[in-house]
Each structure stands twice: as structure tokens, then as C-alpha cells.
Design an enzyme around this catalytic site. Structure first.
Site, PDB file in Angstrom:
ATOM      1  N   PRO A 265      -3.100 -12.872  -4.722  1.00 14.31           N
ATOM      2  CG  PRO A 265      -3.673 -13.854  -2.705  1.00 14.31           C
ATOM      3  CD  PRO A 265      -4.032 -13.840  -4.151  1.00 14.31           C
ATOM      4  CD  GLU A 266       1.290 -10.124  -8.179  1.00 16.50           C
ATOM      5  OE1 GLU A 266       2.458  -9.809  -8.380  1.00 16.50           O
ATOM      6  OE2 GLU A 266       0.334  -9.611  -8.789  1.00 16.50           O
TER       7      GLU A 266
END
Ligand SMILES: [Zn+2]
Length: 280
Positions: free
Chosen positions: A2-3
């Protein structure tokens, strides 16, 4: 992993559901001890129980739960972590590692296939997140601020964009997408970017992240939002994992190389290696 867009999507999902709730019980599975490194599961639970959730913020890829009494729970999802809000009666999620029971009959669940995520307690969240670069969606993040953050770095621009101390929140997906949007070759040395390229890069960072946020993040592998649903941005990427497929702009084949040890996708025609003097 996840960014920024994925973590921000989770934050927006969870904030209205958990803010104001009190943590009534904490359960950590025996195999998840590394998750709470720095504390024993019992100690971890007893410090959380009875505290009210007063806010939920994000810094880079970290989620920060603000608790009563000045304590913070800092969550880093790393590779496969998920933070889910469920009714306590909902079926158990797979790879469940930690459960925070809330006073309205719901639960905040942390699931993590690979157990690389981290849950840390701190009175000062900065101690956990460390020194991070500017937030790219912050109103104060200008092209000048970007230049200040990366303009003296001699490393390839792709590697610099991944460095959380230079700029917070970008990972492998969005670094590739941003450089394509800015028409900059991933191996260009950061300190060789022209003023026009820096402006283009700044604009691309903000546009790509906002688009991904509008699509509720990208689910290439494990990412799900705060309700367990997948994002849609994987259907809209221009270069990431499109090796050998035609560029949507020019038709050339998307190529894959390694930059700083990371798989990197780019269009050799839209992102030429030599300094481009195209329109800004
Ligand atoms: Zn192209």
C-alpha cells in the site's frame, strides 16, 4: 505494498467509523508477536484498553490512531497488511493478527499474510515514523519544495522518489506512473532535471496520486480498503506491470528494467534517456 493513495483511502474509510469509539479489549494472535515489537502482547493490550480513539491521521504510508491520554497507535501495513472495520459478529478474516474490540460492537482488525506489518505505541508518533519528506498532496507542497527535496540528489530519479526521507508516500507503482506522466526516464539523475522537468514532475506527482485516490487505490495483489474491498486503479495504470504491452500514448512497447534493485516500468519513446526539451 500500500502506498499513499491506498493508505489514505483506508484512513477516509475508517475515520468516521472509529473516531469517538473506546477500545474495550485487545487480542493478538500468538504468531503475531513481532507485529508489536517493543512490547509484549499483554502489555500492548493493557496500554490500549479503555482508551478513546480521538483521531486518525496519515503520514507517508503510516496510519496514526490518536488515543486519549496522549498515546498513539502507529500502523505500518508494509507488504500485505490490512486494517479492517467489521461488526464483531462478522466472520473472521484470513490472516488475522490483532483485533481491537470497540464499544459499539464493532472491531478494528489487523490482518497480515506475511506478518511484516507493524503496530507500535508511542507518545510521539515521530519517534516511530522517523524523518520523512514532505507530503505530496499537502497544499504547501510546491514545485519549489520538490526541487528543494530532490534537486541535489545524484541518484536516479526513480530511487529518489522511493526514498521516504525525500518525499513521503510513493512506492513502486506510483513512482513508475509519475515518471511516465512527467515523461522523465527513471534512470535520470535527480540533480540533472531542468526547471521545466521539475515543474512537470511536481504536477504529475499530484495528478497521479489524486487519480489513484479517486479510484480508491490499486489492488494488484493484497490491498483492500477499510471495508475489505479492492481498489480500481490497477485498471488505469499506464506503465506499471505493462511490460511488452503498447504505450497508450505512442504505441511503443513498455519496457522493464531494474533501478536501485527495484523493477521499473517505462516507455522508451515517451521517456527518452537524453534530456528532453519538450513542452512543459
Ligand atoms: Zn510512449
Amino acid at each position: 505494498m500500500p502506498e499513499l493513495p491506498e493508505v489514505e483511502t483506508i484512513r477516509c474509510d475508517l475515520l468516521p467509523r472509529v473516531c469517538g469509539r473506546t477500545i474495550t479489549a485487545v487480542r493478538i494472535t500468538p504468531d503475531a508477536v513481532p507485529l508489536v515489537d517493543g512490547a509484549s502482547p499483554v502489555e500492548f493490550g493493557s496500554r490500549l484498553e479503555g482508551r478513546r480513539i480521538e483521531g486518525l491521521s496519515r503520514r507517508g504510508k503510516y496510519l496514526i490512531l490518536h488515543l486519549s491520554g496522549g498515546l498513539h497507535l502507529v500502523v505500518h501495513l508494509r507488504m500485505t497488511g490490512a486494517l479492517l472495520h467489521r461488526d464483531a459478529r462478522a466472520p473472521a478474516d484470513r490472516y488475522l493478527r490483532a483485533v481491537l474490540s470497540l464499544d459499539d460492537g464493532t472491531e478494528l482488525r489487523f490482518a497480515d499474510l506475511r506478518k511484516l506489518g507493524r503496530l507500535r505505541l508511542a507518545s510521539d508518533p515521530e519517534e516511530v515514523v522517523g524523518r520523512l519528506g514532505p507530503e505530496p498532496l499537502d497544499a504547501r507542497f510546491t514545485a519549489a519544495r520538490l526541487h528543494q527535496a530532490i534537486g541535489r540528489r545524484r541518484a536516479p530519479i526513480k530511487a529518489v522518489l522511493l526514498d521516504q526521507r525525500a518525499l513521503a508516500g510513493l512506492g513502486n507503482i506510483y513512482a513508475d506512473e509519475v515518471l511516465f506522466a512527467a515523461r522523465i526516464h527513471p534512470q535520470r539523475r535527480a540533480d540533472t532535471l531542468s526547471e521545466a522537468e521539475n515543474r512537470r514532475l511536481h504536477r504529475s506527482i499530484r495528478r497521479v496520486l489524486r487519480d489513484a485516490l479517486d479510484n480508491r487505490g490499486a489492488s494488484f495483489r493484497d490491498y483492500v480498503d477499510g471495508g475489505g474491498r479492492e481498489g480500481r486503479h490497477q485498471f488505469y495504470v499506464k506503465v506499471f506491470r505493462r511490460t511488452g504491452q503498447p504505450c497508450y500514448v505512442c504505441g511503443a512497447e513498455i519496457e522493464r528494467i531494474k533501478v536501485g534493485g527495484r523493477s521499473t516500468h517505462f516507455c522508451p519513446r515517451c521517456q527518452p534517456q537524453e534530456v528532453a526539451n519538450g513542452p512543459t
